[in-house]
Design a protein around this motif. Structure first.
Motif, PDB file in Angstrom:
ATOM      1  N   MET A  67      25.767 -65.384 -67.736  1.00 18.53           N
ATOM      2  CA  MET A  67      26.647 -65.273 -68.736  1.00 18.53           C
ATOM      3  C   MET A  67      27.368 -63.869 -68.579  1.00 18.53           C
ATOM      4  SD  MET A  67      26.038 -65.013 -72.911  1.00 18.53           S
ATOM      5  CE  MET A  67      26.063 -66.645 -73.353  1.00 18.53           C
ATOM      6  N   SER A  68      28.906 -64.051 -68.907  1.00 20.67           N
ATOM      7  CA  SER A  68      29.497 -63.157 -68.599  1.00 20.67           C
ATOM      8  C   SER A  68      29.514 -61.960 -69.756  1.00 20.67           C
ATOM      9  CB  SER A  68      30.959 -63.599 -68.121  1.00 20.67           C
ATOM     10  OG  SER A  68      32.076 -62.531 -68.264  1.00 20.67           O
ATOM     11  N   LEU A  69      29.965 -60.917 -69.589  1.00 18.95           N
ATOM     12  CA  LEU A  69      29.950 -60.006 -70.736  1.00 18.95           C
ATOM     13  C   LEU A  69      31.356 -59.997 -71.288  1.00 18.95           C
ATOM     14  CD1 LEU A  69      27.740 -57.120 -69.558  1.00 18.95           C
ATOM     15  CD2 LEU A  69      27.030 -58.675 -71.230  1.00 18.95           C
ATOM     16  N   CYS A  70      32.371 -60.284 -70.312  1.00 20.02           N
ATOM     17  CA  CYS A  70      33.526 -60.229 -70.709  1.00 20.02           C
ATOM     18  C   CYS A  70      34.042 -61.604 -71.384  1.00 20.02           C
ATOM     19  CB  CYS A  70      34.577 -59.706 -69.607  1.00 20.02           C
ATOM     20  SG  CYS A  70      34.369 -58.002 -69.113  1.00 20.02           S
ATOM     21  N   GLY A  71      34.865 -61.561 -72.410  1.00 17.85           N
ATOM     22  CA  GLY A  71      35.317 -62.831 -72.962  1.00 17.85           C
ATOM     23  C   GLY A  71      36.900 -62.647 -73.395  1.00 17.85           C
ATOM     24  N   GLU A 100      40.164 -60.262 -76.946  1.00 17.43           N
ATOM     25  CA  GLU A 100      39.726 -59.945 -75.785  1.00 17.43           C
ATOM     26  C   GLU A 100      38.536 -58.915 -75.913  1.00 17.43           C
ATOM     27  OE1 GLU A 100      42.611 -60.014 -72.257  1.00 17.43           O
ATOM     28  OE2 GLU A 100      43.635 -59.300 -73.928  1.00 17.43           O
ATOM     29  N   GLU A 103      34.488 -56.995 -74.439  1.00 11.30           N
ATOM     30  CA  GLU A 103      33.432 -56.936 -73.506  1.00 11.30           C
ATOM     31  C   GLU A 103      32.076 -56.608 -74.452  1.00 11.30           C
ATOM     32  OE1 GLU A 103      31.781 -54.006 -69.694  1.00 11.30           O
ATOM     33  OE2 GLU A 103      33.833 -53.944 -70.579  1.00 11.30           O
ATOM     34  N   LYS A 104      31.091 -57.410 -74.113  1.00 13.49           N
ATOM     35  CA  LYS A 104      29.863 -57.409 -74.860  1.00 13.49           C
ATOM     36  C   LYS A 104      28.960 -56.308 -74.506  1.00 13.49           C
ATOM     37  CE  LYS A 104      30.022 -62.412 -75.249  1.00 13.49           C
ATOM     38  NZ  LYS A 104      29.260 -63.561 -74.797  1.00 13.49           N
ATOM     39  N   ASP A 139      24.032 -59.418 -72.870  1.00  9.32           N
ATOM     40  CA  ASP A 139      24.766 -61.139 -72.582  1.00  9.32           C
ATOM     41  C   ASP A 139      23.896 -61.860 -73.920  1.00  9.32           C
ATOM     42  OD1 ASP A 139      21.748 -61.086 -71.836  1.00  9.32           O
ATOM     43  OD2 ASP A 139      22.289 -61.720 -69.942  1.00  9.32           O
ATOM     44  N   ASP A 197      29.855 -65.424 -78.128  1.00  8.69           N
ATOM     45  CA  ASP A 197      31.273 -65.435 -77.973  1.00  8.69           C
ATOM     46  C   ASP A 197      31.682 -65.288 -79.634  1.00  8.69           C
ATOM     47  OD1 ASP A 197      31.727 -65.013 -75.375  1.00  8.69           O
ATOM     48  OD2 ASP A 197      31.383 -67.078 -75.065  1.00  8.69           O
TER      49      ASP A 197
END
Length: 151
Positions: free
Chosen positions: A1-5, A119, A121-122, A125, A129
């Motif tokens: 899972m990406s930290l950026c969304g 936009e 960044e978490k 993970d 979202d």
């Protein structure tokens, strides 16, 4: 899972793009009059309304809780009715290292379309979202449209 969304959503409204943009750009403190159940206050803490570098504090109600977001006006494009806010303090910083809201108001033959971009960044993970926050923005847009279209 990406930290950026990145989440995006278009909201068709009846009001003009310029009127809607003006609300976020020059009069965000009036939004609490349009969306009283969601936005409980908007205060200018530094700078001038609508100026890049100004700091605004939003008090809002989301997911059953009273929350605060302190944001800096990062970018304004008056010609294209666009504005970007970067979160610098508040509840969102508990889950996100970086969070930005961009609102672009696109004129149409009748009314306009509000294009929201979130936009972020978490911090880790396990954070979902932010679909509920995007829906919150959609709902606030509809509340503002009701007010602007009534005038």
């Amino acid at each position: 899972m990406s930290l950026c969304g990145k989440l995006e959503k278009d909201v068709p409204i009846r009001a003009s793009a310029s009127k809607f943009h003006e609300m976020f750009h020059k009069k965000p403190h009036h939004i609490c009059n349009c969306s009283t159940d969601k936005i409980h206050g908007v205060e200018l803490q530094e700078g001038e309304w609508g100026q890049v570098g100004s700091i605004i504090c939003w008090k809002y109600f989301h997911e059953g809780k009273h929350k605060i977001a302190k944001e800096i006006v990062e970018h304004v494009d008056e010609e294209n009715n666009s504005i970007t806010f970067k979160v610098i303090e508040g509840d969102l910083t508990e889950h996100y290292k970086d969070f930005r809201f961009t609102i672009k108001c696109i004129p149409k033959e009748k009314g306009s379309v509000i294009h929201w971009v979130l936009e972020y960044e978490k911090l880790h993970d396990k954070i979902p979202d932010s679909h509920t926050l995007l829906q919150f923005c959609v709902d606030v847009s509809k509340d503002i449209d009701k007010q602007l279209s009534a005038n």
